[in-house]
Design an enzyme around this catalytic site. Sequence first.
Site, PDB file in Angstrom:
ATOM      1  N   LYS A  23       1.073  -1.325  -0.075  1.00 19.75           N
ATOM      2  CA  LYS A  23       0.135   0.100  -0.284  1.00 19.75           C
ATOM      3  C   LYS A  23       1.222   0.918  -0.096  1.00 19.75           C
ATOM      4  CE  LYS A  23      -1.849   1.676   4.381  1.00 19.75           C
ATOM      5  NZ  LYS A  23      -0.972   3.085   4.439  1.00 19.75           N
ATOM      6  N   ASN A  24       2.002   1.282   0.753  1.00 15.67           N
ATOM      7  CA  ASN A  24       2.904   2.555   1.228  1.00 15.67           C
ATOM      8  C   ASN A  24       3.550   2.367  -0.262  1.00 15.67           C
ATOM      9  OD1 ASN A  24       1.828   2.879   3.401  1.00 15.67           O
ATOM     10  ND2 ASN A  24       3.376   2.303   4.766  1.00 15.67           N
ATOM     11  N   ARG A  95      -3.740  10.553   4.153  1.00 21.38           N
ATOM     12  CA  ARG A  95      -3.116  11.114   4.808  1.00 21.38           C
ATOM     13  C   ARG A  95      -1.628  10.774   3.792  1.00 21.38           C
ATOM     14  NH1 ARG A  95       0.535  13.498   7.951  1.00 21.38           N
ATOM     15  NH2 ARG A  95       2.439  13.319   7.563  1.00 21.38           N
ATOM     16  N   CYS A 119      -4.163   7.965  10.198  1.00 17.12           N
ATOM     17  CA  CYS A 119      -5.283   7.204  11.072  1.00 17.12           C
ATOM     18  C   CYS A 119      -4.445   7.919  12.172  1.00 17.12           C
ATOM     19  CB  CYS A 119      -4.077   5.652  11.200  1.00 17.12           C
ATOM     20  SG  CYS A 119      -5.186   3.981  10.427  1.00 17.12           S
ATOM     21  N   ARG A 124       1.137  14.501  13.907  1.00 18.44           N
ATOM     22  CA  ARG A 124       1.603  13.894  11.760  1.00 18.44           C
ATOM     23  C   ARG A 124       1.294  15.086  11.146  1.00 18.44           C
ATOM     24  NH1 ARG A 124      -0.917   8.538   9.668  1.00 18.44           N
ATOM     25  NH2 ARG A 124       0.853   8.253   8.876  1.00 18.44           N
ATOM     26  N   PRO A 125       2.511  15.784  11.855  1.00 18.17           N
ATOM     27  CA  PRO A 125       2.677  17.465  11.069  1.00 18.17           C
ATOM     28  C   PRO A 125       3.176  17.139   9.563  1.00 18.17           C
ATOM     29  CG  PRO A 125       4.124  17.379  12.261  1.00 18.17           C
ATOM     30  CD  PRO A 125       3.629  16.101  12.558  1.00 18.17           C
ATOM     31  N   ILE A 126       3.088  18.055   8.741  1.00 16.41           N
ATOM     32  CA  ILE A 126       3.408  18.405   7.350  1.00 16.41           C
ATOM     33  C   ILE A 126       4.629  19.417   7.544  1.00 16.41           C
ATOM     34  CG2 ILE A 126       1.896  16.682   6.217  1.00 16.41           C
ATOM     35  CD1 ILE A 126       0.982  19.515   4.632  1.00 16.41           C
ATOM     36  N   ASP A 127       5.001  19.828   8.448  1.00 12.18           N
ATOM     37  CA  ASP A 127       6.154  20.514   7.984  1.00 12.18           C
ATOM     38  C   ASP A 127       7.210  20.507   7.057  1.00 12.18           C
ATOM     39  OD1 ASP A 127       6.841  19.468  10.410  1.00 12.18           O
ATOM     40  OD2 ASP A 127       7.823  20.050  11.170  1.00 12.18           O
ATOM     41  N   LEU A 128       8.179  18.884   7.416  1.00  9.41           N
ATOM     42  CA  LEU A 128       9.244  18.946   6.898  1.00  9.41           C
ATOM     43  C   LEU A 128       8.778  18.802   5.188  1.00  9.41           C
ATOM     44  CD1 LEU A 128      10.352  15.796   8.770  1.00  9.41           C
ATOM     45  CD2 LEU A 128      11.344  18.623   8.188  1.00  9.41           C
ATOM     46  N   ASP A 308       5.388   0.570  11.963  1.00  7.49           N
ATOM     47  CA  ASP A 308       4.171   0.258  11.372  1.00  7.49           C
ATOM     48  C   ASP A 308       3.757  -1.350  11.442  1.00  7.49           C
ATOM     49  OD1 ASP A 308       3.376   2.126  10.574  1.00  7.49           O
ATOM     50  OD2 ASP A 308       3.117   1.935   7.436  1.00  7.49           O
ATOM     51  N   ARG A 400      -7.971  -1.133   5.707  1.00  7.02           N
ATOM     52  CA  ARG A 400      -6.690   0.070   4.978  1.00  7.02           C
ATOM     53  C   ARG A 400      -5.804   0.021   3.982  1.00  7.02           C
ATOM     54  NH1 ARG A 400      -7.155   6.109   7.954  1.00  7.02           N
ATOM     55  NH2 ARG A 400      -6.732   6.174   6.111  1.00  7.02           N
TER      56      ARG A 400
HETATM   57  C1  UD1 Z   1       4.865   7.284   6.265  1.00  4.73           C
HETATM   58  C2  UD1 Z   1       4.373   5.095   5.879  1.00  4.73           C
HETATM   59  C3  UD1 Z   1       3.281   5.288   7.289  1.00  4.73           C
HETATM   60  C4  UD1 Z   1       4.880   4.841   8.423  1.00  4.73           C
HETATM   61  C5  UD1 Z   1       5.672   6.004   8.217  1.00  4.73           C
HETATM   62  C6  UD1 Z   1       7.158   5.865   9.244  1.00  4.73           C
HETATM   63  C7  UD1 Z   1       3.152   5.836   4.264  1.00  4.73           C
HETATM   64  C8  UD1 Z   1       1.274   5.976   3.001  1.00  4.73           C
HETATM   65  N1  UD1 Z   1       2.996   5.593   5.222  1.00  4.73           N
HETATM   66  O1  UD1 Z   1       4.152   7.927   6.767  1.00  4.73           O
HETATM   67  O2  UD1 Z   1       2.901   4.041   6.877  1.00  4.73           O
HETATM   68  O3  UD1 Z   1       4.438   4.893   9.504  1.00  4.73           O
HETATM   69  O4  UD1 Z   1       5.579   6.262   7.378  1.00  4.73           O
HETATM   70  O5  UD1 Z   1       7.154   4.846   8.483  1.00  4.73           O
HETATM   71  O6  UD1 Z   1       4.069   5.975   3.630  1.00  4.73           O
HETATM   72  N2  UD1 Z   1       7.311  14.451  10.767  1.00  4.73           N
HETATM   73  C9  UD1 Z   1       7.189  15.375  10.991  1.00  4.73           C
HETATM   74  N3  UD1 Z   1       7.147  17.042  10.062  1.00  4.73           N
HETATM   75  C10 UD1 Z   1       6.662  16.056   8.397  1.00  4.73           C
HETATM   76  C11 UD1 Z   1       6.606  14.936   8.624  1.00  4.73           C
HETATM   77  C12 UD1 Z   1       6.454  13.817   9.401  1.00  4.73           C
HETATM   78  O7  UD1 Z   1       7.271  15.835  12.303  1.00  4.73           O
HETATM   79  O8  UD1 Z   1       6.503  17.397   7.660  1.00  4.73           O
HETATM   80  C13 UD1 Z   1       7.298  13.495  11.796  1.00  4.73           C
HETATM   81  C14 UD1 Z   1       5.786  12.737  12.366  1.00  4.73           C
HETATM   82  O9  UD1 Z   1       5.312  13.192  13.083  1.00  4.73           O
HETATM   83  C15 UD1 Z   1       6.720  11.187  12.541  1.00  4.73           C
HETATM   84  C16 UD1 Z   1       7.878  11.022  11.941  1.00  4.73           C
HETATM   85  O10 UD1 Z   1       7.394  12.464  10.900  1.00  4.73           O
HETATM   86  O11 UD1 Z   1       7.015  11.421  13.719  1.00  4.73           O
HETATM   87  C17 UD1 Z   1       7.727   9.982  10.625  1.00  4.73           C
HETATM   88  O12 UD1 Z   1       6.583  10.401   9.388  1.00  4.73           O
HETATM   89  P1  UD1 Z   1       6.921  10.005   7.908  1.00  4.73           P
HETATM   90  O13 UD1 Z   1       8.028   9.469   8.147  1.00  4.73           O
HETATM   91  O14 UD1 Z   1       6.684  11.240   7.219  1.00  4.73           O
HETATM   92  O15 UD1 Z   1       5.733   9.281   7.674  1.00  4.73           O
HETATM   93  P2  UD1 Z   1       4.896   8.969   6.946  1.00  4.73           P
HETATM   94  O16 UD1 Z   1       4.968   9.559   5.597  1.00  4.73           O
HETATM   95  O17 UD1 Z   1       3.922   9.789   6.827  1.00  4.73           O
END
Ligand code: UD1
Length: 423
Positions: A23-24, A95, A119, A124-128, A308, A400
């Site tokens: 899926k991912n 997401r 979920c 789960r921010p998107i600042d990065l 996961d 999912r």
């Molecule tokens: C992806 C996977 C998810 C998995 C996760 C970690 C998909 C669709 N989902 O999620 O199943 O659990 O990787 O292996 O591929 N973070 C920030 N700012 C950001 C982005 C992330 O602080 O802009 C933090 C998150 O809150 C979290 C950590 O970084 O604590 C890891 O997140 P990230 O690697 O981005 O996971 P996802 O891409 O959301």
Amino acid sequence: MQDVIVVEGGKSLFGEITVDTAKNAVLPIIAGCILTKKEVVLKNIPNISDINKMFEILSLMGADVKRDLRLKTASVKVEELTTVEIPSGLAKEIRSSIFMLGSLIARYKKARVTYPGGCDIGSRPIDLHLSGLRDLGVKITEDYGYIECDATAMHSGVVHLDFPSVGATENIMMSAVLLEGQTTIMNSAKEPEIIDLASFINSLGGKIRGAGTSTIVIEGVESLSGGEYTPIPDRIITGTYLIAGCMTQGSIKLNNARYQDVYALLNKLRNAGAKIDYDQKSISISINKRPLASASIDTQPFPGFPTDLQAQMLALQTISEGISIVTENLFETRFKQVPELLKMGAKITVKDRMAIVKGVSSLHGAEVVSYDLRGGASLVLAGLVADGVTKVFNPHFIDRGYEDFEQKLSMLGASVRREQAKP
Ligand code: UD1
């Protein structure tokens, strides 16, 4: 009326099944289809709700999407989208809709999205994602929950991620595919799904190297062609069934499974007393005694132990011999299944991001509720080894990410079925 998964515990798993596509890997690849005007055919695509919603979003935005659920193929042609706004209702449910930001910017130089859902396993921010795009000259304004991106002045360059976020790496990678010049992502995520996204884009004529390492270099190309692509098998599904085999003291073989993607787990299962064999395409596990607890499990970005698989591994620890400390380093609220496991007789103490698990010789069936995808799956695994009947409510979370979960477990000899819950 809502569904419930009913598990009658006590049966060891035996036999073999084939693991579905990841899926991912598929989700960002669907977003990546926006990068080309030509037809892309994706093969071996599972029928699970997250993937179905992602296709629905693309379709609502004007793409031509044709699924053949029987053949498991999807054909996507994004000749022209009718909007660069990701529909907010669906974006809140899934997401990975945020991955479309990168490809929309690459193709249309603009995008409009709401903050994504998914979920509830932490903030789960998107600042990065956003700061990386800003580093490449994208003008981003946020108001009333909407993020507006204007990439007319976007340029190639270097992005350094403070943390190797999977989603941010994928988004920034896609945003630079059609950009003139060379873009480098430093401290990029190294997950197998990142390599797969790069392989997909390269198969259409993109020029990405270094995926799977901490430095990814993207040479911009003018356009991408069409093509056919089969994404990689799902390492989390692989891990879930391996853990189920270990918990039930069974002997199972998983086809379409890649040992290199689950190595951190294989080590733990070997230490638990399981015999593991693998080749290039399959993994087998067998164990005929109570597993030993892993002293510690620490979730980390790849190649560390995956977050996961934390919930499923924690379920294994509940019936293993000894004490285990499970530390969740990635998401802050990923122990929601613990109170449900306690109802089944598990002995677990949670403190902040750490769970201390004292293995018990048996669990008992109970009515439990899943609150997220992996936590839900872990409750079904616990049900497999519990005395009596376990009912897992909210199975839509499990849907999912797992196609035909009950059927696959049943093929391995488990007694698992879906029923409509009585009001
Ligand atoms: C992806 C996977 C998810 C998995 C996760 C970690 C998909 C669709 N989902 O999620 O199943 O659990 O990787 O292996 O591929 N973070 C920030 N700012 C950001 C982005 C992330 O602080 O802009 C933090 C998150 O809150 C979290 C950590 O970084 O604590 C890891 O997140 P990230 O690697 O981005 O996971 P996802 O891409 O959301």
